[in-house]
Motif scaffolding. Structure first.
Motif, PDB file in Angstrom:
ATOM      1  N   GLY A 250      -3.350  -4.972   2.108  1.00  0.00           N
ATOM      2  CA  GLY A 250      -4.523  -4.280   1.589  1.00  0.00           C
ATOM      3  C   GLY A 250      -5.202  -5.043   0.471  1.00  0.00           C
ATOM      4  O   GLY A 250      -4.696  -6.049  -0.047  1.00  0.00           O
ATOM      5  N   THR A 299     -11.982  -2.167   0.323  1.00  0.00           N
ATOM      6  CA  THR A 299     -10.971  -2.430   1.343  1.00  0.00           C
ATOM      7  C   THR A 299     -11.317  -3.750   2.020  1.00  0.00           C
ATOM      8  O   THR A 299     -12.471  -4.198   1.993  1.00  0.00           O
ATOM      9  CB  THR A 299     -10.919  -1.319   2.409  1.00  0.00           C
ATOM     10  OG1 THR A 299     -12.177  -1.257   3.083  1.00  0.00           O
ATOM     11  CG2 THR A 299     -10.602   0.020   1.791  1.00  0.00           C
ATOM     12  N   THR A 409      -4.394  -1.434  -3.439  1.00  0.00           N
ATOM     13  CA  THR A 409      -4.881  -0.243  -2.761  1.00  0.00           C
ATOM     14  C   THR A 409      -3.825   0.255  -1.784  1.00  0.00           C
ATOM     15  O   THR A 409      -3.053  -0.526  -1.232  1.00  0.00           O
ATOM     16  CB  THR A 409      -6.184  -0.516  -1.984  1.00  0.00           C
ATOM     17  OG1 THR A 409      -5.977  -1.628  -1.110  1.00  0.00           O
ATOM     18  CG2 THR A 409      -7.328  -0.822  -2.921  1.00  0.00           C
ATOM     19  N   ASN A 410      -3.815   1.557  -1.587  1.00  0.00           N
ATOM     20  CA  ASN A 410      -2.922   2.160  -0.595  1.00  0.00           C
ATOM     21  C   ASN A 410      -3.407   1.844   0.813  1.00  0.00           C
ATOM     22  O   ASN A 410      -4.608   1.704   1.044  1.00  0.00           O
ATOM     23  CB  ASN A 410      -2.862   3.675  -0.768  1.00  0.00           C
ATOM     24  CG  ASN A 410      -2.107   4.080  -2.017  1.00  0.00           C
ATOM     25  OD1 ASN A 410      -1.379   3.282  -2.602  1.00  0.00           O
ATOM     26  ND2 ASN A 410      -2.273   5.321  -2.426  1.00  0.00           N
ATOM     27  N   GLY A 411      -2.476   1.751   1.733  1.00  0.00           N
ATOM     28  CA  GLY A 411      -2.833   1.539   3.122  1.00  0.00           C
ATOM     29  C   GLY A 411      -2.497   2.745   3.970  1.00  0.00           C
ATOM     30  O   GLY A 411      -2.051   3.776   3.468  1.00  0.00           O
ATOM     31  N   PRO A 415      -8.813   3.783   7.282  1.00  0.00           N
ATOM     32  CA  PRO A 415      -9.308   3.596   5.908  1.00  0.00           C
ATOM     33  C   PRO A 415      -9.333   4.879   5.092  1.00  0.00           C
ATOM     34  O   PRO A 415      -9.391   4.822   3.866  1.00  0.00           O
ATOM     35  CB  PRO A 415     -10.726   3.049   6.117  1.00  0.00           C
ATOM     36  CG  PRO A 415     -10.776   2.547   7.504  1.00  0.00           C
ATOM     37  CD  PRO A 415      -9.794   3.349   8.283  1.00  0.00           C
ATOM     38  N   ASN A 417      -6.958   6.677   4.434  1.00  0.00           N
ATOM     39  CA  ASN A 417      -5.776   6.690   3.582  1.00  0.00           C
ATOM     40  C   ASN A 417      -5.963   5.862   2.321  1.00  0.00           C
ATOM     41  O   ASN A 417      -5.235   6.044   1.344  1.00  0.00           O
ATOM     42  CB  ASN A 417      -4.567   6.191   4.372  1.00  0.00           C
ATOM     43  CG  ASN A 417      -4.294   7.046   5.583  1.00  0.00           C
ATOM     44  OD1 ASN A 417      -4.895   6.849   6.640  1.00  0.00           O
ATOM     45  ND2 ASN A 417      -3.398   8.012   5.462  1.00  0.00           N
ATOM     46  N   THR A 418      -6.931   4.952   2.332  1.00  0.00           N
ATOM     47  CA  THR A 418      -7.285   4.227   1.119  1.00  0.00           C
ATOM     48  C   THR A 418      -8.315   4.989   0.303  1.00  0.00           C
ATOM     49  O   THR A 418      -8.180   5.150  -0.909  1.00  0.00           O
ATOM     50  CB  THR A 418      -7.839   2.838   1.469  1.00  0.00           C
ATOM     51  OG1 THR A 418      -6.823   2.069   2.112  1.00  0.00           O
ATOM     52  CG2 THR A 418      -8.295   2.092   0.216  1.00  0.00           C
ATOM     53  N   TYR A 419      -9.346   5.491   0.972  1.00  0.00           N
ATOM     54  CA  TYR A 419     -10.456   6.106   0.246  1.00  0.00           C
ATOM     55  C   TYR A 419     -10.157   7.512  -0.265  1.00  0.00           C
ATOM     56  O   TYR A 419     -10.696   7.917  -1.299  1.00  0.00           O
ATOM     57  CB  TYR A 419     -11.696   6.138   1.135  1.00  0.00           C
ATOM     58  CG  TYR A 419     -12.342   4.789   1.323  1.00  0.00           C
ATOM     59  CD1 TYR A 419     -12.758   4.039   0.229  1.00  0.00           C
ATOM     60  CD2 TYR A 419     -12.535   4.264   2.593  1.00  0.00           C
ATOM     61  CE1 TYR A 419     -13.352   2.804   0.395  1.00  0.00           C
ATOM     62  CE2 TYR A 419     -13.138   3.029   2.780  1.00  0.00           C
ATOM     63  CZ  TYR A 419     -13.537   2.299   1.669  1.00  0.00           C
ATOM     64  OH  TYR A 419     -14.123   1.065   1.838  1.00  0.00           O
ATOM     65  N   GLN A 436      -5.054   4.769  -7.764  1.00  0.00           N
ATOM     66  CA  GLN A 436      -6.140   4.448  -6.845  1.00  0.00           C
ATOM     67  C   GLN A 436      -7.498   4.927  -7.345  1.00  0.00           C
ATOM     68  O   GLN A 436      -8.534   4.434  -6.885  1.00  0.00           O
ATOM     69  CB  GLN A 436      -5.853   5.080  -5.477  1.00  0.00           C
ATOM     70  CG  GLN A 436      -4.529   4.666  -4.878  1.00  0.00           C
ATOM     71  CD  GLN A 436      -4.441   3.170  -4.647  1.00  0.00           C
ATOM     72  OE1 GLN A 436      -5.227   2.606  -3.907  1.00  0.00           O
ATOM     73  NE2 GLN A 436      -3.483   2.515  -5.281  1.00  0.00           N
TER      74      GLN A 436
END
Length: 530
Positions: A250, A299, A409-411, A415, A417-419, A436
């Motif tokens: 990420g 991302t 950033t988280n994966g 997407p 799961n990131t936002y 985050q």
């Protein structure tokens, strides 16, 4: 004895609270406390049922029902059942300052997703949702169930040290604790015992890449996720058993505090972005192990198939090194040197003095921070790197009182799961700011698009909503994209075989909490005969 290193520390603390994000959960989640479901992100057709054996999503996307595994016992011999799962949800609702990762719906603020957990029978639980959510299974599957017979008596869970954890995972028994090491040993009631060849997990107090790599090279550690510097020189030659694989991961961003000047000014944020020499960061600061990110959306190429490149093309200039453009933007926005000290000031005349916070020993990120600092000073912005112990770094992030951090950033499978954690308003509350969402910028258009994304199972509609999110992030620059991180993964073949490899990527090989598959990785290892 499998020795793994999921977190840096100056000293270990006798705390095994599974929802304490400053360190304990890195040691006990997945290994001692199990989720309901383990999503195999790299191999979605090969998930691993955990405390649940199956789930069913309602046709209207308003609920999800889990069938629980029968015959499971807690490590103290008590039975696991639906009461524990329902209790865990209710406990999260009652203790909203205790970070359990459950998106509980709160009537007073009309926020959150999960309205209730309903016991259907002893081994069936139904979660009812506030709105249709096609992605609920990913979050609900990650619930780490607590034993009701233990935690019902804990009135202050956030500050509970949980020195004798009671879980259902393969390793639950804490032994040989000291400030420099601790062992988490076999749960004698675990259903995994027939296949589990590892008696204990050992965690060492280590801090900084050089110390960590030296420990692995000396045969003291088996599994790492540390940043490497030129691994063919600094790592593999140190031991015939040292191995690594760095698949793309990420994004890493500069998280800026947009609640404070000067980061609350969009033109300043644009100037910062174009002032950064990402070529130097990728090629030199991070030793050529990272990759460029094309668009300023927070991302990277992990989610390249979600990009509408035509819509994002107008924003590519924000990712390109152009110090002259940075100077032009700063001058036009009124960020000039008002007091003659050689550095720019805010438009109201107050001085700008920024810190970039990074943990001690994180060599690649420290190099990156120094490059950014030099870049900003070149355009007249006073910015310095401040390193600190990782525990202090973690704690400061939560306060919301900082200038800027370099942050991963988280994966996840999409997407979203990131936002979602990046723009969830509840992740921006002072005192409990999530890593985050450190930018703390509310973007209603992103929140609406995220809601619409999870409210449909139609791939075309999800793509359209992701385009809206990408454009809004590029327009507002709540974070400054830097590069795509590798998936850091190092392992030693001195003591164990069965490791994930490029040829056999059966799960994500990340050692850090947040990768539920790491327990599958550990259980797949077998000792090498001596």
């Amino acid at each position: 004895m499998l020795t793994l290193h999921p977190i840096d520390s100056d000293a270990l603390v006798e705390n095994f609270n599974p929802n304490n994000p400053t360190g304990p959960q890195q040691m006990v989640r997945d290994f001692a406390y199990e989720p309901l479901w383990i999503d195999n992100i790299w191999n979605p057709d090969k998930d691993y049922p955990a405390l649940a054996t199956s789930y069913e999503i309602a046709d209207d996307l308003m609920s999800i029902t889990y069938k629980l595994r029968e015959g499971v016992k807690w490590s103290d011999g008590e039975d696991f059942n639906a009461d524990d799962v329902v209790f865990t949800f209710d406990y999260a609702k009652a203790h909203q300052d205790y970070p359990m990762g459950i998106d509980v719906y709160v009537e007073d603020t009309d926020t959150g997703s999960v309205v209730s957990a309903e016991k259907i029978d002893d081994y069936t639980v139904k979660f009812n949702l506030k709105e249709p959510d096609s992605l609920a299974k990913f979050a609900l599957g990650a619930i780490y169930t607590l034993p009701q017979h233990i935690w019902a008596d804990i009135e202050d869970p956030k500050n509970y040290a949980n020195t004798k954890p009671v879980g259902t995972g393969p390793w639950t028994e804490v032994t040989n604790f000291s400030r420099s090491s601790v062992e988490l040993c076999r749960n004698e009631t675990s259903r995994y015992n027939a296949e589990n060849a590892i008696d204990c997990l050992r965690f060492l107090q280590l801090n900084g890449n050089e110390q960590i790599i030296a420990a692995m090279s000396a045969g003291e550690v088996d599994w790492l996720g540390t940043g490497l510097t030129d691994p063919e020189i600094t790592f593999t030659p140190q031991s015939e058993f040292n191995n690594y694989w760095l698949p793309p991961g990420g994004d890493v961003n500069l998280q800026i505090n947009t609640t404070n000047a000067p980061f609350n000014d969009l033109e300043f944020r644009k100037a910062i972005s174009v002032a950064i020499d990402r070529d130097t960061i990728v090629d030199i600061s991070t030793f050529g192990l990272t990759t460029h990110t094309r668009f300023p959306v927070g991302t990277g190429e992990t989610y390249a198939n979600w990009f509408d490149e035509a819509a994002l093309e107008p924003y590519t200039w924000l990712m390109q090194y152009d110090p002259d453009k940075a100077i032009e933007l700063l001058d036009a926005a009124g960020f000039v040197d008002a007091d003659g000290d050689g550095f720019r000031d805010n438009p109201d005349g107050t001085p700008i003095s920024l810190e970039i916070n990074i943990p001690n020993g994180w060599t690649d990120w420290i190099n990156t921070g120094q490059t950014i600092s030099e870049n900003l000073q070149d355009v007249g912005v006073n910015a310095v790197v401040r390193t600190m112990d990782q525990g202090a770094w973690n704690d400061k992030a939560r306060t919301g009182d900082f200038d800027s951090y370099i942050m991963w950033t988280n994966g996840g499978p999409t997407p979203y799961n990131t936002y979602n954690p990046m723009f969830n308003p509840r992740n921006m509350e002072k005192g409990r700011v999530d890593y985050q969402a450190m930018h703390q910028m509310r973007l209603p258009e992103v929140e609406a698009a995220l809601d619409a994304f999870r409210s449909t199972a139609d791939p075309a509609e999800q793509m359209a909503q992701m385009k809206n999110i990408h454009v809004a992030v590029a327009e507002n620059l709540p974070v400054i994209g830097l590069f795509a991180n590798p998936t850091w993964y190092e392992y030693s073949t001195r003591n164990f075989e069965g490791w994930v490899t490029e040829e056999n990527p059966y799960v994500r090989p990340v050692v850090f909490e947040g990768t539920r598959e790491r327990v599958i990785h550990a259980l797949s290892l077998k000792p090498i005969a001596k």
